[in-house]
Design a protein around this motif. Structure first.
Motif, mmCIF file in Angstrom:
data_model
loop_
_atom_site.group_PDB
_atom_site.id
_atom_site.type_symbol
_atom_site.label_atom_id
_atom_site.label_comp_id
_atom_site.label_asym_id
_atom_site.label_seq_id
_atom_site.Cartn_x
_atom_site.Cartn_y
_atom_site.Cartn_z
ATOM 1 N N GLY A 92 0.904 -1.171 -0.146
ATOM 2 C CA GLY A 92 -0.136 -0.001 -0.087
ATOM 3 C C GLY A 92 1.027 1.109 -0.009
ATOM 4 O O GLY A 92 1.799 1.159 -0.739
ATOM 5 N N LEU A 93 0.442 2.063 0.817
ATOM 6 C CA LEU A 93 1.347 3.728 0.885
ATOM 7 C C LEU A 93 1.212 3.884 2.128
ATOM 8 O O LEU A 93 0.451 4.202 2.861
ATOM 9 C CB LEU A 93 0.959 4.479 -0.118
ATOM 10 C CG LEU A 93 1.606 5.845 -0.186
ATOM 11 C CD1 LEU A 93 2.980 5.420 -1.125
ATOM 12 C CD2 LEU A 93 1.119 6.760 -1.150
ATOM 13 N N GLU A 94 2.368 4.066 2.946
ATOM 14 C CA GLU A 94 2.315 4.346 4.557
ATOM 15 C C GLU A 94 2.222 5.855 4.539
ATOM 16 O O GLU A 94 2.719 6.645 3.562
ATOM 17 C CB GLU A 94 3.424 4.050 4.946
ATOM 18 C CG GLU A 94 3.700 2.585 5.104
ATOM 19 C CD GLU A 94 5.117 1.997 5.583
ATOM 20 O OE1 GLU A 94 6.103 2.834 6.085
ATOM 21 O OE2 GLU A 94 5.237 0.693 5.862
ATOM 22 N N ALA A 95 1.925 6.322 5.683
ATOM 23 C CA ALA A 95 1.598 7.801 5.700
ATOM 24 C C ALA A 95 2.845 8.613 5.717
ATOM 25 O O ALA A 95 3.035 9.750 4.974
ATOM 26 C CB ALA A 95 1.009 8.006 7.358
ATOM 27 N N GLY A 96 3.989 8.226 6.059
ATOM 28 C CA GLY A 96 5.456 8.876 5.888
ATOM 29 C C GLY A 96 5.708 8.798 4.316
ATOM 30 O O GLY A 96 6.008 10.033 4.047
ATOM 31 N N GLU A 97 5.443 8.111 3.654
ATOM 32 C CA GLU A 97 5.670 8.070 2.061
ATOM 33 C C GLU A 97 4.420 9.081 1.589
ATOM 34 O O GLU A 97 5.104 9.912 0.484
ATOM 35 C CB GLU A 97 5.392 6.563 1.475
ATOM 36 C CG GLU A 97 6.490 5.589 1.895
ATOM 37 C CD GLU A 97 6.085 4.265 1.171
ATOM 38 O OE1 GLU A 97 7.024 3.726 0.498
ATOM 39 O OE2 GLU A 97 4.950 3.784 1.425
ATOM 40 N N GLN A 98 3.309 9.158 2.015
ATOM 41 C CA GLN A 98 2.468 10.145 1.305
ATOM 42 C C GLN A 98 2.854 11.609 1.965
ATOM 43 O O GLN A 98 2.876 12.433 0.864
ATOM 44 C CB GLN A 98 1.068 9.779 2.114
ATOM 45 C CG GLN A 98 0.185 8.675 1.568
ATOM 46 C CD GLN A 98 -1.225 8.885 1.992
ATOM 47 O OE1 GLN A 98 -1.744 9.704 1.528
ATOM 48 N NE2 GLN A 98 -1.541 7.531 2.366
ATOM 49 N N ASP A 99 3.373 11.645 3.083
ATOM 50 C CA ASP A 99 3.825 12.880 3.522
ATOM 51 C C ASP A 99 5.076 13.416 2.592
ATOM 52 O O ASP A 99 5.252 14.734 2.303
ATOM 53 C CB ASP A 99 4.134 13.127 4.970
ATOM 54 C CG ASP A 99 3.038 12.611 5.932
ATOM 55 O OD1 ASP A 99 1.921 13.136 5.572
ATOM 56 O OD2 ASP A 99 2.968 12.386 7.033
ATOM 57 N N LYS A 100 6.102 12.401 2.223
ATOM 58 C CA LYS A 100 7.121 12.601 1.516
ATOM 59 C C LYS A 100 7.028 13.072 0.384
ATOM 60 O O LYS A 100 7.479 14.116 -0.449
ATOM 61 C CB LYS A 100 8.012 11.534 1.688
ATOM 62 C CG LYS A 100 9.418 11.577 0.826
ATOM 63 C CD LYS A 100 10.216 10.469 0.872
ATOM 64 C CE LYS A 100 11.417 10.719 0.247
ATOM 65 N NZ LYS A 100 12.526 9.396 -0.023
#
Length: 304
Positions: A92-100
């Motif tokens: 999926g896509l982790e929250a940290g990756e979305q923020d980055k």
């Protein structure tokens, strides 16, 4: 009177040709499962001005270190522009990756005034379960409808009515499936919705013909079963065509509105739905009746 049984080979050939085209398209285009079924993420950003699609895709791929498909959409009604990031795969896509991703995209394209509009993340196991449950729903729906037809039409051979109704449904489901394949549309939740709708629509159309055959049966005792079925189909033909034309016209209007307002989910629903409606009418009128006569004649030959 149209002789449907006499022309059955033409109708069977048309269906066979469509199936062959669908199978060839299946090998050429393959099956594209949507993120809802295979897992991944869909992220949408609104933007202003012009933006380089290829550069955005390369930037997102570099930030996330995974392949990223990018689409640019333009709403004709509101003139709002969106960038759609499709990230399929086993993760999926982790929250940290979305923020980055958010921070680096805004830094890379400051003139575009990027704003996060929508974010959907589906874990692979959830997508697989969703697909499995959807297919089970389709199978159970078809099964219960056929059981109902089997007992509802005992007087005109309920078994043949049920089995032939099932064949007609499978024909229509395959037509809907091949529509997704030929138009290269991802198999998504719209496929489940369209299939369930077409199952109900098609079997309802078939039941109308079965009902007329049952009503006419006492008046055709001295005539052949072929004449009984052909006469019944001709008597209900106008109703079937008018219903399909009205429904099809409504779907076309919905598609035009969805195109104007750029609603992708409605567009991917409308095209297979329209073709499914045409297929449902065709299978009822041109396939179910002649197959019923073939079944009857075969039983007569075996018992004589």
């Amino acid at each position: 009177m149209i002789r449907f049984y006499k022309n059955r080979k033409i109708f069977f050939a048309v269906s066979a040709a469509i199936m062959i085209i669908g199978i060839i398209s299946l090998f050429v285009n393959g099956v594209d499962l949507a993120i809802q079924f295979k897992g991944g993420a869909i992220i949408k950003y609104s933007y202003e001005g012009e933006i380089d699609q290829q550069l955005v895709a390369e930037t997102a791929t570099k930030i996330l270190n995974r392949s990223t498909e990018v689409q640019l959409t333009d709403d004709l009604a509101t003139h709002s522009k969106k960038i759609v990031f499709n990230l399929s795969g086993s993760n999926g896509l982790e929250a940290g990756e979305q923020d980055k991703l958010d921070a680096e995209l805004k830094a890379k394209f400051p003139e575009a005034n990027l704003e996060l509009a929508e974010s959907n993340v589906v874990e692979p196991f959830i997508g697989k379960r969703f697909l499995t449950n959807g297919m089970i729903a389709i199978a159970l729906t078809a099964l219960f409808i056929i059981v109902y037809v089997r007992f509802r039409f005992k007087k005109i051979s309920g078994m043949s009515a049920g089995v032939i109704g099932l064949i007609a449904l499978l024909h229509d489901i395959l037509i809907v499936f091949f529509t997704f394949v030929i138009f290269k549309m991802p198999i998504n939740d719209s496929f489940i919705a369209v299939t369930l709708t077409i199952i109900g629509y098609s079997i309802n159309d078939t039941i109308v013909v079965y009902d007329r055959i049952r009503e006419n049966q006492p008046y055709y005792l001295k005539k052949s079963f072929e004449e009984l079925v052909d006469a019944s189909i001709n008597q209900t033909l106008s109703r079937s065509v008018k219903t399909s034309v009205t429904t099809g016209a409504s779907i076309i209007i919905v598609y035009i509105l969805a195109f104007v307002y750029n609603i992708d989910s409605i567009k991917t629903f409308s095209i297979p739905m329209f073709i499914g409606i045409v297929s449902g009418c065709y299978s009822t009128v041109c396939l179910a009746g002649p197959m019923m006569v073939m079944w009857h004649n075969r039983n007569q030959a075996m018992t004589s």
